[in-house]
Design a protein around this motif. Structure first.
Motif, PDB file in Angstrom:
ATOM      1  N   GLU A  83       0.826  -1.208   0.000  1.00 42.61           N
ATOM      2  CA  GLU A  83       0.000   0.000   0.000  1.00 42.61           C
ATOM      3  C   GLU A  83       0.860   1.258   0.000  1.00 42.61           C
ATOM      4  O   GLU A  83       0.533   2.256  -0.646  1.00 42.61           O
ATOM      5  N   PHE A  84       1.981   1.214   0.733  1.00 40.36           N
ATOM      6  CA  PHE A  84       2.914   2.344   0.705  1.00 40.36           C
ATOM      7  C   PHE A  84       3.493   2.511  -0.706  1.00 40.36           C
ATOM      8  O   PHE A  84       3.662   3.632  -1.200  1.00 40.36           O
ATOM      9  N   LYS A  85       3.797   1.389  -1.345  1.00 39.20           N
ATOM     10  CA  LYS A  85       4.340   1.440  -2.707  1.00 39.20           C
ATOM     11  C   LYS A  85       3.322   2.034  -3.671  1.00 39.20           C
ATOM     12  O   LYS A  85       3.670   2.839  -4.549  1.00 39.20           O
ATOM     13  N   LEU A  86       2.047   1.651  -3.502  1.00 42.13           N
ATOM     14  CA  LEU A  86       0.983   2.172  -4.363  1.00 42.13           C
ATOM     15  C   LEU A  86       0.835   3.684  -4.208  1.00 42.13           C
ATOM     16  O   LEU A  86       0.653   4.412  -5.186  1.00 42.13           O
ATOM     17  N   LEU A  87       0.942   4.161  -2.963  1.00 42.76           N
ATOM     18  CA  LEU A  87       0.865   5.605  -2.717  1.00 42.76           C
ATOM     19  C   LEU A  87       2.038   6.320  -3.375  1.00 42.76           C
ATOM     20  O   LEU A  87       1.865   7.385  -3.998  1.00 42.76           O
ATOM     21  N   ALA A  88       3.225   5.749  -3.262  1.00 43.37           N
ATOM     22  CA  ALA A  88       4.407   6.356  -3.874  1.00 43.37           C
ATOM     23  C   ALA A  88       4.265   6.418  -5.396  1.00 43.37           C
ATOM     24  O   ALA A  88       4.612   7.422  -6.027  1.00 43.37           O
ATOM     25  N   VAL A  89       3.733   5.336  -5.983  1.00 38.74           N
ATOM     26  CA  VAL A  89       3.544   5.304  -7.442  1.00 38.74           C
ATOM     27  C   VAL A  89       2.537   6.365  -7.874  1.00 38.74           C
ATOM     28  O   VAL A  89       2.737   7.058  -8.878  1.00 38.74           O
ATOM     29  N   ALA A  90       1.447   6.513  -7.098  1.00 39.17           N
ATOM     30  CA  ALA A  90       0.426   7.506  -7.433  1.00 39.17           C
ATOM     31  C   ALA A  90       1.011   8.919  -7.396  1.00 39.17           C
ATOM     32  O   ALA A  90       0.763   9.732  -8.298  1.00 39.17           O
ATOM     33  N   CYS A  91       1.775   9.217  -6.351  1.00 34.10           N
ATOM     34  CA  CYS A  91       2.402  10.548  -6.229  1.00 34.10           C
ATOM     35  C   CYS A  91       3.399  10.778  -7.346  1.00 34.10           C
ATOM     36  O   CYS A  91       3.442  11.867  -7.956  1.00 34.10           O
ATOM     37  N   PHE A  92       4.213   9.768  -7.646  1.00 37.80           N
ATOM     38  CA  PHE A  92       5.231   9.938  -8.693  1.00 37.80           C
ATOM     39  C   PHE A  92       4.596  10.078 -10.071  1.00 37.80           C
ATOM     40  O   PHE A  92       5.085  10.833 -10.914  1.00 37.80           O
TER      41      PHE A  92
END
Length: 634
Positions: A83-92
């Motif tokens: 979930e942290f990775k998904l948030l990072a991908v969305a922001c990037f």
């Protein structure tokens, strides 16, 4: 206050849409801070309308990205790496789109949506960091609120993937009562490092510091470990007074879900088993592919495991026959849950009922038969030889004759080491079964390949010593052992059934395959080991009672794999028994007479008939020992 917060967390009052609103709010505030930093707090040099317009544009892009990647859908209190990775991908993704848009607008000299790049960089970093921080605060707050006052310090043995899955299962369980103080790994390159903020240490160091850290449990979380190494770890844990538990491999998870409930106590089978068997998968697949397979005695320990092993291959259908209604129902329900799409049928029937069995063969036309239907308990068969003859011998004769009639490709019979120089009724009945199908396979015009597989005691099977000892330990003892020096060869159920499959497609008809059972185990030592694994002390918490040998029971089982009476195969754990051949007509006549005599003769006469078929059958510690003297006199 604590109760209110827990109700909010557990009741899921915070909707995913509120999480989205919070994320967008973080993005808005991050944009304002980014502009302040970019202009060195000199806001008068920038118009409010531009600030609002560009801020709205940037936050709108982030909103769309959050929606596309669904980064707000997770349960915040259980946020994990994915979930942290998904948030990072969305922001990037939002940041990359804005930077690309700026580049394009610069090329066409259009400045309406052109936000300073430094503002975008500041905004991206702050949005990602603050969103992560928000989730971590919620996760840690929930963890703190649900943390129990009493917990057990544990080591997780294995710093690989399984070890990390175990840690995640423990941390994500709100009823968790474990506190992981260290990972243990045999790979020296991993030691003295931190994994998820937990130190990785060697087993030697763990034994040294474990008492200081008040460790009470070691959880074994390794996919590939030798049985010898597992036994060494178990012995060390027992010496230290630590409980040893096991996190099963992914394929053995209950319901396919990783949680703390998967962690189980180590079993005697785990440390008495042997190394993983390498099967000839291609040969077995070619033998089973697209075939209709009949398994008799399918609800028993061996039969049910054969069914489970068969489901790994592309069979056309598995027909499961058993006379035990409850056990067959339990197996059916298990398969409906774990293999709902598997092609199988269950048949409640007695293998000695020729009419019913003919109906099964006629309906399904099986190409392969695995016969695991038999009575196996030595003392019971010693008391009721009628049933040993009726079921063990009569059942095999019915099935084998039908296999020839319906042109079955292969017939595999499960036998026992007790058929070697038998000293009891059960062993003699299985030896007669071996003799019959071996003689039948030599008949002209018989195209069915008859194969027999022999092995010793199976750990954990119904009625074996392991389940009996477990029940006796749970009741507080005593554990009953027949003789202090009695030894047996042991094999795990999966190992035995895998070797049955291998041998079944190794034979060409008439062979009796015997399995390498390893070294013999003293049953007395087995009982003592199980007491130790249970955390009890012999003589203090529980006693062992020696009851004497039972009727027909041997003190030592004969070694099946001796070079004098076996021939090797390409599989090092499977040998071919070098036994003498029998005349089919003579054997068939004797079996027919024996089965007819069931209706009119007593136990003494029936056992005499068995001894005539198997001359090496010498009763031991049994009421039928007198018959051996009478036969010698004749």
């Amino acid at each position: 206050m604590k109760t209110i917060l827990l109700n909010i967390f557990n009741g899921r009052v915070i909707s995913p849409w509120w999480i989205l609103v919070i994320d967008v709010g973080i993005s808005v505030n991050a944009f304002l801070i980014a502009f302040i930093l970019r202009l060195n707090i000199q806001l008068s040099s920038y118009s409010v309308s531009e600030l609002v317009f560009n801020g709205g544009w940037v936050c709108f892009v982030y909103l769309i990205s959050f929606l596309l990647f669904r980064s707000y859908r997770g349960v915040i209190r259980h946020s994990n790496y994915n979930e942290f990775k998904l948030l990072a991908v969305a922001c990037f993704a939002a940041f990359s789109f804005l930077m690309l848009t700026n580049t394009v607008l610069d090329l066409v000299n259009y400045h309406l949506f052109n936000v300073p790049r430094l503002v975008l960089i500041f905004h991206f970093l702050m949005t990602a960091v603050i969103s992560f921080a928000f989730r971590m605060v919620v996760k840690e707050t929930y963890s703190s609120l649900t943390k129990k006052n009493t917990y057990t310090n544990v080591f997780i043995y294995g710093a690989g993937e399984m070890g990390q899955i175990t840690l995640e299962a423990i941390r994500s369980d709100k009823n968790n009562h474990y506190n992981v103080v260290a990972f243990i790994d045999d790979n020296s390159t991993k030691c003295n490092m931190n994994l998820h903020s937990i130190p990785v240490i060697s087993w030697k160091k763990a034994l040294h510091v474990g008492d200081d850290k008040n460790v009470g449990v070691v959880i074994l979380a390794i996919n590939h470990i030798t049985v010898q190494r597992k036994h060494e770890i178990a012995e060390s844990c027992l010496d230290k007074g630590w409980k040893l538990k096991v996190m099963p491999s992914v394929g053995n998870w209950v319901d396919g879900i990783s949680n703390q409930n998967q962690i189980r106590d180590i079993r005697i089978e785990d440390i008495l088993g042997r190394e993983e068997i390498k099967l000839n998968q291609l040969q077995i697949m070619n033998g089973l592919g697209g075939k209709v397979i009949l398994v008799t005695g399918a609800a028993g320990s061996i039969g049910s495991e054969i069914v489970r092993q068969l489901l790994r291959f592309p069979v056309q259908k598995i027909v499961m026959v058993d006379v035990a209604e409850s056990a067959l129902y339990d197996l059916q329900q298990e398969l409906l849950l774990s293999h709902s799409d598997a092609p199988f049928d269950v048949i409640l029937a007695d293998v000695t009922n020729e009419y019913r069995m003919q109906g099964v063969f006629d309906k399904y036309r099986p190409q392969i038969v695995f016969n695991a239907a038999a009575y196996k308990h030595v003392p019971m068969m010693e008391q009721f030889p009628y049933e040993a003859i009726r079921v063990n011998i009569g059942g095999v004769k019915v099935l084998a004759d039908l296999a020839v009639e319906y042109k079955v490709d292969k017939f595999v019979m499960i036998s026992t080491d007790k058929a070697v120089n038998p000293t009891n009724v059960m062993g003699a009945s299985k030896r007669i079964c071996e003799i019959y199908i071996q003689a039948l396979s030599q008949q002209k015009g018989v195209n069915t390949e008859f194969v027999t597989t022999r092995f010793g005691n199976v750990l954990g099977s119904n009625g074996s010593v392991v389940p009996l000892f477990k029940k006796q330990i749970e009741r507080g003892g005593p554990i009953t052992v027949t003789h202090k020096d009695i030894t047996r060869y042991f094999m795990t159920i999966p190992e035995a059934c895998q070797l049955v499959l291998e041998a079944g497609f190794m034979g060409h008809g008439g062979e009796i395959f015997v399995f390498d059972m390893g070294d013999p185990v003293k049953v007395d030592d087995l009982a003592k080991e199980m007491i130790r694994l249970s955390g009890l002390k012999l003589g203090e918490d529980i006693e062992i009672s020696y009851t004497g040998l039972r009727p027909g029971e041997k003190l030592y089982e004969e070694l099946l794999a001796s070079k004098e009476n076996t021939l090797p195969t390409h599989h090092k754990k499977i040998m071919i028994a070098n036994v003498r051949r029998y005349n089919y007509a003579l054997v068939n006549d004797k079996l027919k007479s024996m089965l007819l005599a069931l209706k009119m003769e007593n136990n003494q006469l029936l056992v005499t008939r068995m001894k005539e078929v198997v001359p090496e059958y010498k009763s031991q510690n049994s009421q039928y020992a007198e018959l051996d003297k009478e036969l010698v006199l004749k």
